[in-house]
Design a protein around this motif. Structure first.
Motif, mmCIF file in Angstrom:
data_model
loop_
_atom_site.group_PDB
_atom_site.id
_atom_site.type_symbol
_atom_site.label_atom_id
_atom_site.label_comp_id
_atom_site.label_asym_id
_atom_site.label_seq_id
_atom_site.Cartn_x
_atom_site.Cartn_y
_atom_site.Cartn_z
ATOM 1 N N GLN A 81 1.509 -1.130 -0.020
ATOM 2 C CA GLN A 81 -0.091 0.421 -0.271
ATOM 3 C C GLN A 81 0.917 1.667 -0.427
ATOM 4 O O GLN A 81 1.708 1.363 0.639
ATOM 5 N N SER A 98 1.780 8.012 -0.175
ATOM 6 C CA SER A 98 1.173 9.106 -0.568
ATOM 7 C C SER A 98 -0.413 9.047 -1.839
ATOM 8 O O SER A 98 -0.462 10.118 -1.321
ATOM 9 N N ALA A 99 -0.355 8.291 -1.815
ATOM 10 C CA ALA A 99 -1.979 7.537 -2.299
ATOM 11 C C ALA A 99 -3.227 8.820 -1.068
ATOM 12 O O ALA A 99 -4.205 8.417 -1.426
ATOM 13 N N SER A 100 -2.550 8.221 0.017
ATOM 14 C CA SER A 100 -4.037 9.018 1.426
ATOM 15 C C SER A 100 -3.056 10.220 1.958
ATOM 16 O O SER A 100 -3.829 10.624 3.412
ATOM 17 N N LEU A 101 -2.096 10.508 1.248
ATOM 18 C CA LEU A 101 -1.231 11.936 2.446
ATOM 19 C C LEU A 101 -0.268 12.280 1.311
ATOM 20 O O LEU A 101 -0.246 12.181 0.608
ATOM 21 N N GLU A 102 -0.398 14.036 1.290
ATOM 22 C CA GLU A 102 0.814 14.651 0.927
ATOM 23 C C GLU A 102 0.687 16.151 1.374
ATOM 24 O O GLU A 102 0.366 16.232 3.084
ATOM 25 N N GLY A 118 -6.094 13.842 5.300
ATOM 26 C CA GLY A 118 -5.368 13.246 4.856
ATOM 27 C C GLY A 118 -4.086 14.392 3.839
ATOM 28 O O GLY A 118 -3.424 14.618 2.837
ATOM 29 N N LYS A 119 -3.946 15.763 4.433
ATOM 30 C CA LYS A 119 -2.680 16.595 3.926
ATOM 31 C C LYS A 119 -1.797 17.094 5.087
ATOM 32 O O LYS A 119 -2.916 17.305 6.435
ATOM 33 N N ARG A 176 -2.841 9.095 13.337
ATOM 34 C CA ARG A 176 -2.718 8.803 11.192
ATOM 35 C C ARG A 176 -4.088 9.409 11.234
ATOM 36 O O ARG A 176 -4.594 9.815 11.022
ATOM 37 N N SER A 177 -5.198 8.593 12.554
ATOM 38 C CA SER A 177 -6.880 9.751 12.535
ATOM 39 C C SER A 177 -7.197 10.576 12.939
ATOM 40 O O SER A 177 -8.270 11.097 12.293
ATOM 41 N N GLU A 192 1.517 1.330 9.489
ATOM 42 C CA GLU A 192 -0.361 0.793 9.984
ATOM 43 C C GLU A 192 -0.058 -0.175 11.303
ATOM 44 O O GLU A 192 1.058 -1.434 11.234
#
Length: 804
Positions: A199, A202-206, A276-277, A270-271, A224
């Motif tokens: 996984q 970068s797909a969920s955070l920038e 996501g930024k 993370r939650s 995770e």
């Protein structure tokens, strides 16, 4: 900074003694201020083998244990821990040992059974908070082994004094580089091998950075399925040895890597990172933000924050936010490794009164390329200790990549500057061992310092490194050649008092019985306000350490008054102090916008003769301080001064202006009572300041005239005059000196002053000295000249002789 010697040897195989290592580091510029032994309280504790464990015959919750302490020592100990059993290795405090809480172990009887020692829990050893049972030790350790050795605890920890320019040494790795370079040893870096999940992070955070200057690099890892818990023993004890309190396996890893590699890290839940930024941007004016310590902080637009899509989540480089803290319920995290602008972090920390190990390193600058290594190292440890899944790829933004710089270096210049015969090969080897890349080009080399050595900016910095590794203590002491002119005075130095002149002034003051003080150039604006000094002359400090040091002093008075207060608080009520130092005034039209002047400060308070018999309680006054100033002029052959009463001085009452040739060279007077009271003075404070630059210029330009010793004896005559309050001694002295040009008067002194009670007139007794250069004067000649002088005084000034 604390440095574990055991940890250091994991990076470089140093085998010398602790004392030799301390000397080596100190000579390299990393001063060892103290050698600590953080686990010395465990030295009397031993490893014991439980050979038998039976229930206590008179207590259901106790056990009677027999322990082997090695060398044939068998001890019976009563233990109430629920996890005690036979064939265990345990920590034992024998009879005579002292626990961390100060209690000494003694032989006692518990429910009728003798107990010769104590089996210890983790809490009782001072190694943690767990007291639910005894601490079980590895089975392979021999009985009788000292507990610190059995647990591989750090035996010695150095407390290093790291100068602000050596940010690279704020880590075990940084100091190991120094030791390896100085001793020619290899350097072993920690091995890192990450098992990334498929996984992508970068797909969920920038990441977005608003101002590259404030944050040239920000990168993060997403992990995770973590499990928050207690760190393993080795990690907790390593942190404790370095003075860091263990918290949990996530926070402990970030602290461990920061101490190991010098890169501060931070973990977000993370939650709790919304949208996501992650955005690095300044705070909004008057924005309120709650930090991890639970305090609400009011920010300005000069502070740098880490934002998610909706709100701030951390105070960049200083402290995390309470709204994104890792808790027991956290299952995923964002691990941050960034580079922040040092002045911005420093300003924020100072203004908010926040200090942290992270801010301490960011303020001095961190290794930008090396931050990636720290991120990977921490991610690997978290994965192994908290069972996390490391998502693929780092989320990264680097708008200002690190650019290496080239510094010219001339080996011959290093030999000239150091006065050492160091050959080219030594210079090359030294710079290479320190991590520099050397490109040789005839007599001038091009040297590229490593990214972690941000202090190497100029050729002289590289030359200093050569001398440092060569050994400062090995450089022979050689006195430089000094050409001195025959003229006794120093040459003027661009309007500033020279070193030789100031050294003579200090020697004069010490010979007069004054004590030198050295005070800070930084003062508080409130101190200058209390003295009534104008704000227009002040030079403000852009990044003050505190509000009490936000201005450069315009006079020496604040520091002298603080010295009086310090002495008074220590019981020294009588002081005779001096200081020679610079003062600073604003001069916007100059190149530096600041003008510096060298001044001499003098201060007297208390008894005139505090340590001599008969200990008369007479106090120092105006005449004492005036005499000190006159003695200075006389000792340096300078023209005598005039003392002119000044009305309305801002902090002196009375105040006097000191003049020479009609030019003001200083001031003198009594410090106003409310200021003396604030300085805790028990007597009036008499203070003077003189302009040393002007006096040094006059001293340098004076002409020395040599006169032969007089061959004929002097004749003395005394004269008593009655003067009203409007006639000063200076007027009388000036008239006498003008009349002396006509005769043989050589000197005049005031030897007595008497003012009858309730009268304004004073009786002045003068002693006059007459001498002829070519013969011995007769009484008749002296009397004639003496009478003529008296006649002139009573005729030209409102003076009279006492009636007989």
């Amino acid at each position: 900074m604390l440095l574990s010697i055991t940890w250091l040897t994991e990076f470089t195989p140093y085998t010398g003694s602790i004392d030799d290592l301390a000397h080596l580091l100190t000579m390299l510029g990393l001063e060892v201020e103290e050698i600590r032994h953080p686990f010395a309280h465990l030295d009397d504790f031993l490893v014991g083998r439980v050979t038998s464990c039976t229930p206590h015959p008179h207590a259901d919750s106790l056990h009677l244990c027999s322990l082997d302490l090695g060398e044939g020592r068998i001890r019976d100990i009563v233990c109430g821990a629920p996890n005690i059993a036979a064939d265990q290795n345990v920590a034992v405090a024998p009879v005579g040992a002292t626990l961390p809480d100060g209690n000494m172990i003694q032989k006692v009887r518990i429910r009728g059974q003798e107990s010769a020692g104590m089996i210890l829990s983790e809490q009782e050893m001072g190694l943690g908070e767990d007291h639910s049972g005894i601490k079980l030790l590895p089975p392979g350790v021999a009985p009788g082994t000292a507990l610190p050795q059995a647990l591989s605890l750090d035996g010695a920890v150095f407390d290093l004094g790291i100068t602000p320019n050596r940010a690279d040494c704020l880590s075990v790795l940084g100091v190991a580089r120094e030791v390896a370079a100085a001793c020619g040893l290899p350097l072993h870096m920690p091995s890192i091998s990450l098992q990334e999940d498929k996984q992508s992070a970068s797909a969920s955070l920038e990441v977005h950075i608003d101002d590259p200057k404030l944050c040239p690099l920000y990168q993060a890892r997403v992990i995770e399925d973590i499990s928050l818990g207690t760190s393993p023993d080795w990690l907790r004890w390593r942190l404790m040895g370095m003075g860091v309190r263990p918290i949990n396996n996530i926070v402990d890893v970030t602290n461990y890597v920061m101490l190991e590699l010098g890169q501060p890290l931070h973990a977000f839940d993370r939650s709790k990172v919304e949208g996501g930024k992650i955005r690095v941007a300044r705070a909004k004016p008057e924005h309120s933000f709650q930090t991890l310590d639970g305090q609400d902080r009011t920010l300005t637009d000069e502070d740098l924050l880490i934002w998610d899509a909706n709100r701030p989540i951390a105070l960049a480089g200083v402290m995390g936010g309470a709204n994104s803290e890792i808790t027991e319920s956290s299952t995923s995290l964002v691990l941050e490794s960034a580079v922040f602008d040092p002045p911005t972090v420093r300003k924020t920390g100072r203004r908010l009164g926040l200090s942290s190990e992270s801010a301490y390193r960011f303020e001095r600058g961190v290794d930008q390329p090396g931050s990636s290594l720290a991120l990977e190292r921490a991610a690997q440890l978290i994965s192994s200790l908290a069972g996390g899944r490391i998502l693929q790829d780092r989320v990264r933004s680097e708008p200002r990549p690190w650019q290496p710089v080239q510094v010219p270096f001339r080996p011959q210049r290093s030999r000239d500057l150091l006065a050492l015969d160091v050959d080219d090969s030594f210079c090359r080897q030294t710079l290479t061992r320190l991590g520099c890349q050397v490109q040789e080009e005839d007599s001038e080399w091009q040297v590229t310092p490593p990214s972690y050595r941000q202090d190497l900016e100029r050729e002289v910095d590289l030359i200093e490194e050569v001398g440092r590794v060569y050994g400062m203590e090995s450089i022979p002491a050689t006195l430089p050649r000094i050409n001195k002119p025959l003229h006794p005075g120093p040459a003027p130095e661009q309007g500033m008092a020279g070193y030789e002149f100031l050294t003579r002034v200090k020697a004069w003051a010490q010979g007069l019985g004054l004590t030198e003080v050295i005070t800070y150039s930084f003062v508080g604006g409130k101190e200058l306000d209390q003295l009534g000094l104008p704000e227009a002359d002040r030079v403000l400090v852009h990044n003050p350490l505190s509000a009490d040091q936000n201005t450069l002093r315009t006079v020496l008075t604040p520091g002298l008054l603080r010295s009086i207060r310090t002495n008074a608080d220590q019981g020294a009520a009588s002081c005779r102090l001096f200081e020679v130092a610079r003062v600073f005034t604003s001069q916007p039209e100059s190149e530096t916008t600041v003008q510096e002047h060298t001044r001499l400060g003098l201060v007297l308070t208390g008894h005139r003769h505090p340590h001599t018999w008969p200990f008369e309680p007479d106090e120092a006054d105006y005449q004492d301080l005036k005499g000190v100033v006159e003695n200075l002029m006389y000792s340096f052959g300078l023209q005598r001064c005039r003392f002119v009463r000044q009305t309305g001085h801002c902090f002196l009452s009375p105040g006097v202006v000191i003049q020479q040739n009609g030019e003001e060279i200083g001031f003198l007077g009594r410090v106003q009572p409310h200021l003396a009271k604030a300085a805790h003075a028990r007597s009036p404070i008499w203070l003077a300041e003189l302009d040393m630059d002007r006096l040094a210029d006059r001293y340098a330009r004076q002409q020395t005239v040599y006169r032969p010793w007089p061959k004929f004896p002097p004749v003395h005559r005394d004269m008593t005059l009655i003067a009203g309050p409007d006639v000063g001694f200076e007027q009388i002295q000036d008239l006498i000196r003008s009349e002396a040009e006509k005769g043989h008067l050589e000197d005049v002194r005031l030897i007595d002053l008497y003012q009858p009670p309730e009268q304004l007139e004073r009786n002045l007794t003068l002693r006059l000295r007459y001498r002829h250069p070519a013969k011995t004067l007769t009484d008749k000649e002296v009397d004639a000249e003496h009478n003529a002088l008296g006649q002139a005084l009573t005729t030209r000034l409102p003076l009279r002789f006492p009636s007989t």
